[in-house]
Design an enzyme around this catalytic site. Structure first.
Site, short mmCIF file in Angstrom:
data_model
loop_
_atom_site.label_atom_id
_atom_site.label_comp_id
_atom_site.label_asym_id
_atom_site.label_seq_id
_atom_site.Cartn_x
_atom_site.Cartn_y
_atom_site.Cartn_z
N ASP A 32 0.78 -1.25 0.00
CA ASP A 32 0.00 0.00 0.00
C ASP A 32 0.81 1.30 0.00
O ASP A 32 0.45 2.26 0.70
CB ASP A 32 -0.97 0.02 1.20
CG ASP A 32 -1.97 -1.13 1.17
OD1 ASP A 32 -1.95 -1.91 0.21
OD2 ASP A 32 -2.77 -1.25 2.12
N LYS A 137 -6.64 -4.86 -3.18
CA LYS A 137 -7.27 -5.49 -2.01
C LYS A 137 -8.29 -4.54 -1.38
O LYS A 137 -8.02 -3.35 -1.25
CB LYS A 137 -6.21 -5.91 -1.00
CG LYS A 137 -5.39 -4.77 -0.40
CD LYS A 137 -4.28 -5.35 0.45
CE LYS A 137 -3.51 -4.35 1.23
NZ LYS A 137 -4.23 -3.52 2.19
N CYS A 170 -2.09 -2.40 7.85
CA CYS A 170 -2.07 -3.35 6.72
C CYS A 170 -0.86 -4.27 6.71
O CYS A 170 -0.95 -5.42 6.26
CB CYS A 170 -2.19 -2.59 5.41
SG CYS A 170 -3.84 -1.86 5.25
N1 TIU Z 1 -2.71 0.35 4.31
C1 TIU Z 1 -3.17 0.61 5.53
O1 TIU Z 1 -2.46 0.46 6.51
N2 TIU Z 1 -4.47 1.12 5.63
C2 TIU Z 1 -4.87 1.97 6.63
O2 TIU Z 1 -6.02 2.41 6.67
N3 TIU Z 1 -3.93 2.34 7.55
C3 TIU Z 1 -4.05 3.25 8.54
O3 TIU Z 1 -3.13 3.33 9.37
N4 TIU Z 1 -5.12 4.02 8.60
#
Ligand code: TIU
Length: 232
Positions: A32, A137, A170
């Site tokens: 991500d 995802k 994530c």
């Molecule tokens: N990729 C991921 O970690 N999604 C989130 O929403 N992370 C946050 O820390 N908000």
């Protein structure tokens, strides 16, 4: 050599213990690294976070990405996001909290956390090559509702070098999913970041505690050193 601080060639200096990986069965999994989390005006900022906290992970990931490309290691990028009609976005996720903009609302980088929008894309510094795998995802974990298991089986992958954002969300969710499926995960300490430095620290501690209950933790330099010896 016993009691030596010098790493054994090809072995990653990791915690809770050094680990030797079968490199052809190892993939680099980058979680991500999207504009929506990394840049002002995206999903991360709408949640009230200071997105500048995540920038420190970019350079270490870039070094690992280069090494993986140079050595022919499988590279997998993930992107969290939803279909434009939000059919894959649970109301519990969309409606929670009091963000400045909700998932699907129009923002400065397009609709927040929606596939195909500018904010959903991966940052230019780590942009995938056409030959690399990109997994879209809808959840925090990279295995939930994705083709990741099929990809790993197709390429005979048993080990994952995991980096990306955010450490305790994530990255941790994906490592836990991977651990239950039998994959060895080495999490890159300086290749992960959180909006909350203390959660980053604890997120890494949780992985390597209890003899590596979810996996191993190593910094990018240790992995690069082991890759250099083992793949040449
Ligand atoms: N990729 C991921 O970690 N999604 C989130 O929403 N992370 C946050 O820390 N908000």
């Amino acid at each position: 050599m016993l009691n030596s601080a010098k790493p054994t060639p090809g072995v990653i200096s990791a915690e809770p213990e050094p680990i030797k990986l079968d490199w052809p069965a190892t993939a680099l999994l980058i979680i991500d690294m999207q504009r929506d989390f990394m840049e002002p005006g995206g999903f991360g900022e709408t949640l009230g976070n200071d997105v500048s906290q995540l920038a420190r992970a970019v350079k270490p990931i870039g070094a690992l990405l280069k090494a993986a490309r140079d050595t022919g290691m499988l590279v997998i990028h993930t992107r969290e996001g939803h279909l434009p009609d939000l059919s894959d976005a649970p109301p519990a996720k969309v409606e929670r909290g009091a963000p400045s903009l909700r998932i699907g609302d129009p923002g400065p980088m397009g609709r927040i956390l929606i596939r195909g929008e500018a904010g959903h894309d991966i940052i230019p510094e780590l942009y995938p090559l056409d030959s690399e795998v990109v997994i879209d995802k809808p959840g925090k974990g990279a295995f939930y509702a994705t083709e990741l298991t099929d990809v790993l089986e197709k390429y005979g992958i048993e080990n994952l070098l995991v980096c990306g954002v955010t450490t305790e969300v994530c990255v941790n969710t994906t490592v836990r999913e991977a651990n239950d499926r039998g994959y060895r995960c080495v999490v890159i300490s300086d290749g992960c970041a959180s909006y909350f430095p203390e959660f980053h620290e604890m997120g890494l501690k949780m992985i390597k505690a209890q003899g590596g209950i979810f996996g191993w933790v190593a910094d990018s330099a240790a992995v690069l050193e082991a890759m250099k010896v083992s793949t040449t």
